[in-house]
Design a protein around this motif. Structure first.
Motif, PDB file in Angstrom:
ATOM      1  N   ARG A  98      44.771  57.726 -46.824  1.00  0.00           N
ATOM      2  CA  ARG A  98      44.210  56.674 -45.780  1.00  0.00           C
ATOM      3  C   ARG A  98      45.415  56.131 -45.083  1.00  0.00           C
ATOM      4  N   THR A  99      45.099  55.283 -44.169  1.00  0.00           N
ATOM      5  CA  THR A  99      46.510  54.317 -43.548  1.00  0.00           C
ATOM      6  C   THR A  99      46.698  53.135 -44.193  1.00  0.00           C
ATOM      7  N   PRO A 100      47.697  52.977 -44.429  1.00  0.00           N
ATOM      8  CA  PRO A 100      48.083  51.582 -45.248  1.00  0.00           C
ATOM      9  C   PRO A 100      47.976  50.378 -44.107  1.00  0.00           C
ATOM     10  N   VAL A 101      48.107  49.097 -44.986  1.00  0.00           N
ATOM     11  CA  VAL A 101      48.307  48.053 -44.059  1.00  0.00           C
ATOM     12  C   VAL A 101      48.796  46.910 -44.936  1.00  0.00           C
ATOM     13  N   TRP A 102      49.631  46.240 -43.737  1.00  0.00           N
ATOM     14  CA  TRP A 102      50.173  44.923 -44.097  1.00  0.00           C
ATOM     15  C   TRP A 102      50.165  44.060 -42.880  1.00  0.00           C
ATOM     16  N   LEU A 103      50.512  42.585 -42.750  1.00  0.00           N
ATOM     17  CA  LEU A 103      50.577  41.826 -41.659  1.00  0.00           C
ATOM     18  C   LEU A 103      51.729  41.270 -41.488  1.00  0.00           C
ATOM     19  N   ARG A 149      42.266  55.336 -34.253  1.00  0.00           N
ATOM     20  CA  ARG A 149      41.875  56.411 -33.818  1.00  0.00           C
ATOM     21  C   ARG A 149      43.079  56.990 -32.991  1.00  0.00           C
ATOM     22  N   ALA A 150      43.593  56.175 -32.174  1.00  0.00           N
ATOM     23  CA  ALA A 150      44.682  56.374 -31.303  1.00  0.00           C
ATOM     24  C   ALA A 150      45.909  56.775 -31.942  1.00  0.00           C
ATOM     25  N   HIS A 173      38.431  57.509 -39.780  1.00  0.00           N
ATOM     26  CA  HIS A 173      39.122  59.142 -38.987  1.00  0.00           C
ATOM     27  C   HIS A 173      38.260  60.320 -39.341  1.00  0.00           C
ATOM     28  N   ALA A 174      37.423  60.439 -40.353  1.00  0.00           N
ATOM     29  CA  ALA A 174      36.321  61.364 -40.512  1.00  0.00           C
ATOM     30  C   ALA A 174      35.112  61.442 -39.569  1.00  0.00           C
ATOM     31  N   LYS A 175      34.811  60.399 -39.169  1.00  0.00           N
ATOM     32  CA  LYS A 175      33.703  60.319 -38.246  1.00  0.00           C
ATOM     33  C   LYS A 175      34.075  60.184 -36.752  1.00  0.00           C
ATOM     34  N   TRP A 188      33.974  51.770 -26.785  1.00  0.00           N
ATOM     35  CA  TRP A 188      34.011  52.354 -28.119  1.00  0.00           C
ATOM     36  C   TRP A 188      33.179  51.575 -29.084  1.00  0.00           C
ATOM     37  N   GLU A 189      32.286  52.125 -29.717  1.00  0.00           N
ATOM     38  CA  GLU A 189      31.498  51.264 -30.834  1.00  0.00           C
ATOM     39  C   GLU A 189      32.202  51.865 -32.183  1.00  0.00           C
ATOM     40  N   PRO A 190      32.218  50.800 -33.145  1.00  0.00           N
ATOM     41  CA  PRO A 190      32.896  51.054 -34.461  1.00  0.00           C
ATOM     42  C   PRO A 190      31.898  51.993 -35.094  1.00  0.00           C
ATOM     43  N   VAL A 191      32.566  52.810 -35.902  1.00  0.00           N
ATOM     44  CA  VAL A 191      31.708  53.995 -36.441  1.00  0.00           C
ATOM     45  C   VAL A 191      31.285  53.360 -38.054  1.00  0.00           C
ATOM     46  N   LEU A 192      31.818  52.334 -38.219  1.00  0.00           N
ATOM     47  CA  LEU A 192      31.359  51.816 -39.864  1.00  0.00           C
ATOM     48  C   LEU A 192      30.747  50.384 -39.605  1.00  0.00           C
ATOM     49  N   ALA A 193      30.310  50.012 -38.423  1.00  0.00           N
ATOM     50  CA  ALA A 193      29.803  48.802 -38.383  1.00  0.00           C
ATOM     51  C   ALA A 193      28.332  48.467 -38.986  1.00  0.00           C
TER      52      ALA A 193
END
Length: 403
Positions: free
Chosen positions: A57-62, A349-350, A387-389, A398-403
């Motif tokens: 998956r994609t990692p994250v920090w801010l 997605r982009a 990413h799979a959906k 664009w609508e969120p796929v996991l809303a």
């Protein structure tokens, strides 16, 4: 002999009217109970992505994830001045760990400032509440430049850095996350030191740039060598990734960036890569939108993107082989949950499922709801599913796929 920076910390303690008392949950005494340990003894996720490995998956920090938007952080910032917080290991460690405990990002970035190494070079600064950094004696002459001192022994001039990073590295290893160190670029530090403060026009530095460019280049050359030493000190103290912040890149035209910033940042990157090839380097230029073509061949492992560029356009300009970080507008985190989901998923997605570290395109803004930061990090943990959906759009939105 006590450094002037540490004297300031001592004075700040006296001025605050109360001594610092570490939290009962101080990191040294805290057993990490987070459920984010790396599986199967692998290196942590963010580190693997920064190196270019395919991951689940994609990692994250801010950026600015340890900041005043957090109530726990304000318990310290409301009582103690900045340099006391950043130069007192117990406080800096606690502040660095707060976001990990609250939001479980994939990286810890240690609480400090890009100006922290300057006193070790003979350039004192203070953080004035409401104004930011102030340098009372700006560097604007060759004579002043000759009085500066090399940062040849950072362990004696900045001993707190080693204590902070080595302790945080133990915490990061225990939690299965990546420890990030950071420095400012030579251009950004030179601009601060020549202006003496933050200035929207960067007027004094630009005047020197046009009237006495050799002075600016000499200062940039000096800072480059010291920052190589300082970044190496962070790595040897435990940092696993180093980010270069070119916070004032937006003051430069592309041609100026190519002359006064990029070559010096590249010198640092190449020097670090030569000595520490296992440590990925992230280069983040605030205002780098019009300069992406200049960054295509950077030696850095990852290019940090500000929020003013579309991720898809950045990918096209840099090329798919260049790993990227970013780049959600931090103001999105003030929006409702459905908008945050849509914007984060749009970015994911982009960027695609490979070679991307999710982040905001600038630091988290004071007043940001903590629940929004928690959602931001959670969406990264869901990025494999995202990413799979296949996404859908209604009226072009664009609508969120996991809303």
């Amino acid at each position: 002999m006590q450094s002037s920076g540490m004297r300031q910390v001592a004075n700040s303690q006296r001025c605050s009217g109360e001594p610092f008392k570490p939290s009962k949950a101080a990191p040294r005494a805290r057993a990490c109970s987070l459920t984010c340990r790396a599986a199967g003894g692998q290196d942590p996720l963010l580190l693997r992505v920064a190196r270019g490995e395919d991951t689940e998956r994609t990692p994250v920090w801010l950026m600015r994830q340890a900041g005043r938007y957090m109530a726990a952080f304000r318990e310290y910032s409301d009582r103690y001045p900045f340099r006391m917080r950043s130069e007192t290991p117990e406080i800096a460690i606690e502040l660095s760990m707060q976001p990990l405990q609250a939001f479980r990002p994939d990286g810890i970035i240690f609480f400090s400032d890009i100006l922290t190494p300057l006193p070790g070079m003979g350039i004192e600064f203070d953080m004035v509440k409401g104004k930011g950094p102030v340098i009372s004696n700006p560097v604007r002459s060759t004579e002043h430049l000759t009085r500066l001192v090399p940062l040849s022994d950072p362990s004696s001039k900045l001993p707190f850095i080693q204590t902070i990073l080595s302790t945080l590295r133990k915490e990061a290893d225990s939690a299965g996350v990546t420890l990030l160190g950071f420095i400012g670029t030579p251009w950004t530090l030179a601009a601060y030191a020549m202006e003496g403060k933050a200035d929207k026009d960067c007027k004094e530095t630009k005047k020197i740039m046009f009237h006495n460019p050799s002075l600016l280049h000499s200062f940039l050359d000096f800072l480059t060598e010291q920052l190589i030493v300082y970044a190496g000190y962070q790595i040897e103290s435990g940092a696993q990734v180093i980010q270069l912040f070119d916070s004032w890149a937006h003051h430069l035209s592309p041609a100026q960036f190519a002359e006064f910033s990029m070559p010096y940042a590249e010198r640092i990157t190449r020097a670090l890569k030569a000595k520490y090839p296992h440590v990925p380097i992230i280069f983040h230029a605030n205002g780098g939108t019009g300069k992406l073509e200049l960054m295509r061949n950077t030696a850095a492992d990852v290019v940090g993107l500000d929020w003013a560029v579309d991720m898809k356009d950045a990918r096209a300009t840099l090329g798919q082989g260049v790993k990227v970080q970013g780049n959600v507008d931090p103001m999105v985190l003030f929006g409702p949950e459905e908008r945050i989901r849509a914007e984060v998923e749009r970015c994911l997605r982009a960027a695609g499922p490979r070679g991307h570290i999710l982040n905001v395109g600038h630091g988290v803004v004071q007043g940001t709801p903590e629940s929004s930061v928690a959602l931001f990090c959670e969406l990264a943990r869901q990025s494999g599913q995202i990413h799979a959906k296949a996404p859908t759009a209604t009226n072009g939105i664009w609508e969120p796929v996991l809303a």
